[in-house]
Enzyme design. Sequence first.
Site, short mmCIF file in Angstrom:
data_model
loop_
_atom_site.label_atom_id
_atom_site.label_comp_id
_atom_site.label_asym_id
_atom_site.label_seq_id
_atom_site.Cartn_x
_atom_site.Cartn_y
_atom_site.Cartn_z
N SER A 18 51.91 81.74 74.77
CA SER A 18 51.14 80.93 75.70
C SER A 18 50.00 81.68 76.41
O SER A 18 48.89 81.15 76.49
CB SER A 18 52.06 80.32 76.76
OG SER A 18 53.00 79.46 76.14
N LYS A 67 64.34 75.14 81.16
CA LYS A 67 63.79 73.79 81.01
C LYS A 67 64.62 72.70 81.68
O LYS A 67 64.08 71.68 82.09
CB LYS A 67 63.63 73.45 79.52
CG LYS A 67 62.48 74.18 78.85
CD LYS A 67 62.28 73.71 77.42
CE LYS A 67 61.20 74.53 76.74
NZ LYS A 67 60.86 74.05 75.40
N ALA A 135 71.01 70.45 67.68
CA ALA A 135 71.28 69.48 68.75
C ALA A 135 71.07 70.12 70.12
O ALA A 135 71.69 69.72 71.11
CB ALA A 135 72.70 68.94 68.62
N GLY A 136 70.18 71.10 70.19
CA GLY A 136 69.87 71.76 71.46
C GLY A 136 68.71 71.10 72.16
O GLY A 136 68.35 69.95 71.87
N TYR A 229 58.28 79.42 65.11
CA TYR A 229 57.05 79.99 64.58
C TYR A 229 57.13 81.50 64.33
O TYR A 229 56.15 82.14 64.01
CB TYR A 229 55.84 79.66 65.45
CG TYR A 229 56.01 79.95 66.92
CD1 TYR A 229 56.01 81.25 67.38
CD2 TYR A 229 56.15 78.91 67.83
CE1 TYR A 229 56.17 81.51 68.74
CE2 TYR A 229 56.30 79.16 69.18
CZ TYR A 229 56.30 80.46 69.62
OH TYR A 229 56.46 80.72 70.95
N GLY A 250 55.90 76.04 62.64
CA GLY A 250 56.13 75.85 64.07
C GLY A 250 54.91 76.04 64.96
O GLY A 250 54.89 75.57 66.10
P1 ATR Z 1 66.92 75.22 71.83
O1 ATR Z 1 66.54 74.92 73.24
O2 ATR Z 1 66.00 76.19 71.15
O3 ATR Z 1 67.15 74.00 71.01
P2 ATR Z 1 69.74 75.61 72.27
O4 ATR Z 1 69.72 74.48 73.23
O5 ATR Z 1 70.48 76.85 72.62
O6 ATR Z 1 68.28 76.08 71.92
O7 ATR Z 1 70.29 75.05 70.88
C1 ATR Z 1 70.41 75.87 69.77
C2 ATR Z 1 70.69 75.02 68.53
O8 ATR Z 1 70.64 75.84 67.37
C3 ATR Z 1 72.08 74.38 68.54
O9 ATR Z 1 71.99 73.14 67.89
C4 ATR Z 1 72.90 75.38 67.72
O10 ATR Z 1 74.04 74.86 67.11
P3 ATR Z 1 75.46 74.76 67.91
O11 ATR Z 1 75.37 73.52 68.76
O12 ATR Z 1 76.47 74.65 66.84
O13 ATR Z 1 75.58 76.02 68.72
C5 ATR Z 1 71.89 75.77 66.68
N1 ATR Z 1 72.19 77.07 66.07
C6 ATR Z 1 72.08 78.29 66.63
N2 ATR Z 1 72.45 79.24 65.78
C7 ATR Z 1 72.80 78.61 64.62
C8 ATR Z 1 73.28 79.04 63.35
N3 ATR Z 1 73.48 80.31 63.09
N4 ATR Z 1 73.54 78.11 62.41
C9 ATR Z 1 73.34 76.80 62.66
N5 ATR Z 1 72.89 76.33 63.85
C10 ATR Z 1 72.62 77.22 64.81
#
Ligand code: ATR
Length: 284
Positions: A18, A67, A135-136, A229, A250
């Site tokens: 940014s 956030k 789903a984050g 990205y 990204g």
């Molecule tokens: P962001 O704000 O970047 O979305 P987050 O809210 O921490 O970050 O969410 C991370 C996402 O990446 C989640 O969906 C996570 O899956 P889980 O709900 O099972 O934790 C996913 N994620 C992180 N590492 C992963 C991995 N090694 N394989 C698959 N999904 C992953």
Amino acid sequence: MMTKQYGILAYPAKHSLSPVVQNAAFSYLNIDAQFGVFEIPENEFAAFMEQVRNDPISGLSVSSPYKEVIMNYMNEIDEDAKKIGAVNTVVNRGGFLYGYNTDFIGAVKALKDVLVTHSAYATCVRDKKFVIIGAGGAARAVTYGILKESGIVEIYNRTSSKAKELADYFGKMFGKNILSGDLKDMMATSGDALIQTSSIWITEPGSVIENLFPKDFVKKFKVVMDIVYKPLITPVLAAAKDYGITAISGDKMFLYQAQEQFKLWTGKEAPREVMEDTLNKILV
Ligand code: ATR
């Protein structure tokens, strides 16, 4: 007039793109403003927000892990940001803090750039099917953006219960039945676009595509997007390219969301090419 202060609020924040991009835009339009880095640990967060209000800092770009929690410090939150449940942009108007979300706009614009070749810009997301991985917080913004444009969404995640939670939340909001499941369930589906929103490339560097799905799964889509990205060409995008499928990296979503932020802070149209050229020079 004092130079206006803006900045990225995150922890860690040092690697954010940014500052370079926003400073290039300020400088190009001769705006007396400076975009810095606020790398604030969680135990200093409350005090920092006081400082933003009083010192004052004119605007913030908000990233992980703030956030969601920053919403508690806003005087007013924009409708879209409220529905997404996350604020990535703060505007300080005379000590009153306004929260917005530009991530969902960035995601939709990045998608529309390539979908528009098939139909009109205004409607090119409508009735298309988007399969989302993750789903984050990022997935929330992307899902909301697509649903708002009347697209069809399915959500798959390593942890299926989190995917279901998100599907239920937005399904209720938009009056739709949203399919969800784990990454194995995802093998049975297909769609117009596959969107990778998980943080796997960041949290587990060196991960390969097979950590998410078998490589040839991407062949079930016309478009593949990754919102990460770094690296610019993620394993998922590399697979798409190998099969001649349209790949969206990204940096596109990042740029579009940054341009929306610039507009919120300055009231001026962002100098898009300047921001894009600056970004291209620093991205690998
Ligand atoms: P962001 O704000 O970047 O979305 P987050 O809210 O921490 O970050 O969410 C991370 C996402 O990446 C989640 O969906 C996570 O899956 P889980 O709900 O099972 O934790 C996913 N994620 C992180 N590492 C992963 C991995 N090694 N394989 C698959 N999904 C992953």
